[in-house]
Design an enzyme around this catalytic site. Structure first.
Site, PDB file in Angstrom:
ATOM      1  N   SER A 123     -18.482 -21.206  24.595  1.00 25.87           N
ATOM      2  CA  SER A 123     -19.011 -22.185  23.523  1.00 25.87           C
ATOM      3  C   SER A 123     -19.681 -21.201  22.480  1.00 25.87           C
ATOM      4  O   SER A 123     -19.220 -20.353  22.092  1.00 25.87           O
ATOM      5  CB  SER A 123     -19.777 -23.311  23.951  1.00 25.87           C
ATOM      6  OG  SER A 123     -20.029 -24.232  22.895  1.00 25.87           O
TER       7      SER A 123
ATOM      8  N   ASP B 224     -12.997 -26.066  24.850  1.00 20.83           N
ATOM      9  CA  ASP B 224     -14.439 -25.436  24.980  1.00 20.83           C
ATOM     10  C   ASP B 224     -14.368 -24.814  26.468  1.00 20.83           C
ATOM     11  O   ASP B 224     -14.004 -25.385  27.334  1.00 20.83           O
ATOM     12  CB  ASP B 224     -15.517 -26.388  24.847  1.00 20.83           C
ATOM     13  CG  ASP B 224     -17.058 -25.764  25.295  1.00 20.83           C
ATOM     14  OD1 ASP B 224     -16.947 -24.657  25.185  1.00 20.83           O
ATOM     15  OD2 ASP B 224     -17.630 -26.783  25.600  1.00 20.83           O
TER      16      ASP B 224
END
Length: 386
Positions: free
Chosen positions: A77, A215
């Site tokens: 992330s 993600d």
């Protein structure tokens, strides 16, 4: 479950390792791991700026960069974005961003990245500005060009498998030599917040590979430290520079793991009475929060236990703020006021003790790490000159 399995594999490998003497400093494997957390990436950015400043001071070199000192830098992330910023080369084959440039990046672009543009039926943000900025900053750079080994995780929702981008994987999996901006957008595409990212890569033999990524926190659940250690272990086994490392031994690893903050061991707490009234959507949001917090805590616990078992607890430093309050707990509050608060959190964290049992502050611990990293780099350079 995946994190628990990874730990057990590492733990039993360590138990199977015979006792060995500590590795020569120049042959220690140095690892930097950076958690995910959206705009809260400002917190580890402050820590990175301090560490890089210490390295520049110790080595009397204002051009010293983090990528010069770490064998593996990993993140997911927003941590993956930081990884790319400090390892992607510019036209002079140096990191295009110094650590001090990261916080200004968040202040300049954060409000536009986290500017509501979605709908109640889709992700909160359309991601167009984020992708545009990544393309401008990272250009056509690919994984193989990274200035040190990287470990960046994403998750392919079409194959239902994690995708790990590392330089060392490219010989066996050349399709993973993707453009860094595609990777960085993919690892930022957190469910609910940004749409998944689709792109293709082409290998030298003409094969085309398709990716449908979200993600990396889906795969590593926010804390990529175990992944980074795994990549470092493989590096130690394959690189002749680490010839004294015969098997996995954490006496021979130096790990710095940076968190993006929680407001306790768990981001939020609930009572059974509250949860009994929740519907599917509310449960979905809560599960994501609780899973991320619990996994981050357990990963730190696992790694701490393993390093202590090898009498190498000083080789591992976890920098984490566990007392976030108010808006600073939100991963997408990019208001100037909140970003200023996050800067204060990072600066205050440096003055806090590493643990309740130790008077050493994070600032002092990072200075200690900086000296180790500097000495190791000098020894490595001297050895290479012979």
């Amino acid at each position: 479950m995946a994190t628990t399995k990874s730990f057990l594999i590492l733990f039993f490998m360590i138990l199977a390792t015979t006792s060995s003497t500590c590795a020569k400093l120049e042959e220690m494997v140095t690892v930097l791991s950076i958690d995910g957390g959206g705009i809260k990436g400002i917190i580890p950015a402050i820590i990175l700026e301090f560490l890089e400043g210490q390295l520049q001071e110790v080595d009397n070199n204002k051009d010293a960069r983090l990528a010069d000192y770490f064998d593996v830098i990993g993140g997911t992330s927003t941590g993956g974005l930081l990884t790319a910023m400090i390892t992607t080369p510019n036209e002079n084959n140096r990191p295009f961003a110094a650590a001090k440039d990261i916080v200004p990046f968040y202040f300049e672009h954060g409000p536009h990245i986290f500017n509501y543009s979605g709908s109640i039926f889709g992700p909160r943000y359309d991601g167009k500005y984020l992708l545009q900025v990544l393309q401008e900053k990272l250009g056509e750079t690919r994984v193989h060009q990274a200035l040190t080994e990287v470990a960046i995780s994403s998750f392919d929702i079409k194959t239902n498998k994690p995708v790990i981008f590392t330089k060392s994987n490219l010989a066996k999996s050349p399709e993973l030599d993707a453009k860094m901006y595609d990777i960085c957008y993919s690892i930022a595409a957190a469910p609910i917040y940004f749409p998944p990212h689709h792109f293709v890569t082409h290998t030298s033999n003409g094969a085309t590979y398709e990716f449908n990524l979200v993600d990396g926190g889906v795969a590593t659940v926010g804390d990529p430290a175990l992944l980074s250690l795994s990549v470092a272990t493989r590096l130690a086994q394959e690189d002749p520079a680490f010839s004294s490392i015969k098997s996995l031994d954490y006496k021979q690893m130096l790990l710095l793991s940076l968190g993006t903050g929680t407001n306790s061991e768990f981001d939020k707490t609930y009572t059974a009475e509250e949860a009994a009234k929740w519907g599917p959507l509310r449960w979905m949001l809560a599960i994501q929060q609780l899973t991320n917090a619990a996994s981050s805590y357990m990963t730190d616990y696992y790694i701490s236990t393993v390093f202590q078992a090898r009498h190498s607890q000083n080789n591992y430093l976890r920098v984490q703020e566990n007392a976030l309050t108010g808006t600073t707990t939100e991963m997408d509050d990019a208001s100037e006021a909140n970003m200023e608060l996050l800067v204060q959190v990072g600066e205050t964290l440096l003055k806090k003790p590493v643990s309740k049992d130790s008077p050493e502050t994070y600032e002092e611990a990072l200075k200690r790490f900086a000296k180790l990293l500097s000495n190791r780099k000098k020894l490595r350079a001297n050895k290479a000159s012979y």
